[in-house]
Design an enzyme around this catalytic site. Structure first.
Site, PDB file in Angstrom:
ATOM      1  CD  GLU A 291      36.734  15.055 -27.193  1.00 30.37           C
ATOM      2  OE1 GLU A 291      35.492  16.065 -27.473  1.00 30.37           O
ATOM      3  OE2 GLU A 291      36.184  14.144 -26.305  1.00 30.37           O
TER       4      GLU A 291
ATOM      5  CB  CYS B 290      23.617  38.256 -53.463  1.00 29.97           C
ATOM      6  SG  CYS B 290      24.007  39.400 -54.362  1.00 29.97           S
TER       7      CYS B 290
HETATM    8  C1  LIG Z   1      32.637  16.422 -28.682  1.00 33.93           C
HETATM    9  C2  LIG Z   1      33.686  17.837 -29.100  1.00 33.93           C
HETATM   10  N1  LIG Z   1      34.807  17.655 -28.718  1.00 33.93           N
HETATM   11  C3  LIG Z   1      35.574  18.845 -29.041  1.00 33.93           C
HETATM   12  C4  LIG Z   1      35.185  19.843 -29.768  1.00 33.93           C
HETATM   13  C5  LIG Z   1      35.910  21.034 -30.244  1.00 33.93           C
HETATM   14  O1  LIG Z   1      36.189  21.269 -31.162  1.00 33.93           O
HETATM   15  P1  LIG Z   1      36.272  22.776 -31.864  1.00 33.93           P
HETATM   16  O2  LIG Z   1      37.144  23.536 -30.904  1.00 33.93           O
HETATM   17  O3  LIG Z   1      36.958  22.503 -33.305  1.00 33.93           O
HETATM   18  O4  LIG Z   1      34.682  23.392 -32.100  1.00 33.93           O
HETATM   19  C6  LIG Z   1      33.581  19.843 -30.356  1.00 33.93           C
HETATM   20  C7  LIG Z   1      33.084  20.917 -30.886  1.00 33.93           C
HETATM   21  O5  LIG Z   1      32.290  21.623 -30.420  1.00 33.93           O
HETATM   22  C8  LIG Z   1      32.843  18.803 -29.821  1.00 33.93           C
HETATM   23  O6  LIG Z   1      31.554  18.547 -30.159  1.00 33.93           O
END
Ligand SMILES: Cc1ncc(COP(=O)(O)O)c(C=O)c1O
Ligand SMILES: [Zn+2]
Length: 276
Positions: free
Chosen positions: A145, A216
């Site tokens: 991820e 603002c």
């Molecule tokens: C489950 C999960 N995977 C991966 C990410 C990473 O994504 P990013 O680097 O865009 O925050 C997140 C975000 O926090 C997440 O919740």
């Protein structure tokens, strides 16, 4: 989201009951304190495995984002595999998929050195192969991820400078034509970005200013006490690495102008997206 029917929470030993005052059943783990080690709830996994119509395909952990260190990935993979092996023996869990979460770090500021993608891959894959051998598991399908690391550097936000205001003895505020609505991270939690006065890219003089948004709200501050080339109304103020957070890309008319403005940055930037 689900409501668990377990005695304790998903990742810590805190009692899971409903109807009490808020923040009663808390501990360092569920408060997310650094250094704590969440452990998945075995009863929740067992119940999911037993539930008809629900197929447990694997385990996932979210370590936090962005992570500049590699060791947490190795540790997380090992924790997940140890848990998978235990759940396999006790409840017949078959680990088809594993995700050590994300996201990978990006360089927001000069001087920051996030690991290369290859280094993340090496840490995760070597942790996975060693761990599977150690725990006697077949290799699962690996999910990664990377999060914002895929796109963050693909964009730059260009703001146009408007009015400025000197508060004697406090700071000089310079307003731009964007702010909290298009780049929520700095106002929300004071995240920092590399920035440049794009229309004066080669200017070496510096002036300490605070860049305020147009919305603002007292918290609508994009940069606090930043040292930038002297700003005048009409200047272009560039924020790098902004493609990941809903920033509308305010690219100038024609990309050639932009390339000229960013002559010493351009090799590091890939322009993406459409005008405004
Ligand atoms: C489950 C999960 N995977 C991966 C990410 C990473 O994504 P990013 O680097 O865009 O925050 C997140 C975000 O926090 C997440 O919740
Ligand atoms: Zn807890």
């Amino acid at each position: 989201h689900v409501q668990l029917s377990t005695r304790t929470k998903m990742f810590c030993g805190c009692e899971l009951s409903f109807g009490k005052e808020p923040n009663v059943h808390t501990c360092p783990i569920c408060l997310g304190h650094p250094g704590t080690l969440p452990v998945p709830n075995a009863s929740a996994v067992r119940q999911a495995l037993e539930m008809p119509g629900l197929e447990v395909v694997g385990l996932h952990v979210h370590l936090g984002s962005p992570l500049f260190e590699l060791e947490p990935y190795r540790e997380a993979v090992d924790v997940l595999l140890a848990f998978a092996a235990e759940m396999g023996k006790k409840h017949g869990l078959k680990l088809d998929e594993l995700s050590p979460g994300g996201g990978f770090a990006v360089q927001y500021m000069e001087g920051q050195a996030p690991p290369a993608i290859g280094e993340y891959a090496e840490a995760i894959v070597s942790g996975l192969t060693e761990g599977c051998r150690k725990h006697g598991l077949p290799l699962p399908r690996l999910i990664i991820e990377p999060g914002r690391a895929i796109v963050a550097r693909a964009g730059v936000a260009l703001y146009t400078v408007g009015a400025s205001k000197e508060v004697p003895g406090v700071r000089r505020f310079v307003s731009v034509d964007g702010g909290i609505a298009d780049n929520i991270r700095p106002p929300l939690y004071e995240s920092q970005y590399s920035a440049l006065v794009a229309s004066k890219a080669l200017e070496t003089r510096r002036e300490r200013v605070t860049i305020a948004g147009r919305y603002c709200e007292s918290g609508d501050i994009l940069m606090r006490d930043a040292d930038l080339a002297p700003l005048d109304a009409g200047d272009s103020h560039a924020f790098f690495c902004t493609h990941s957070n809903e920033v509308r890309l305010k690219l100038c008319e024609g990309s050639e102008d932009v390339e000229e403005y960013f002559s010493h940055w351009i090799s590091r930037i890939v322009y993406a997206g459409t005008k405004d």
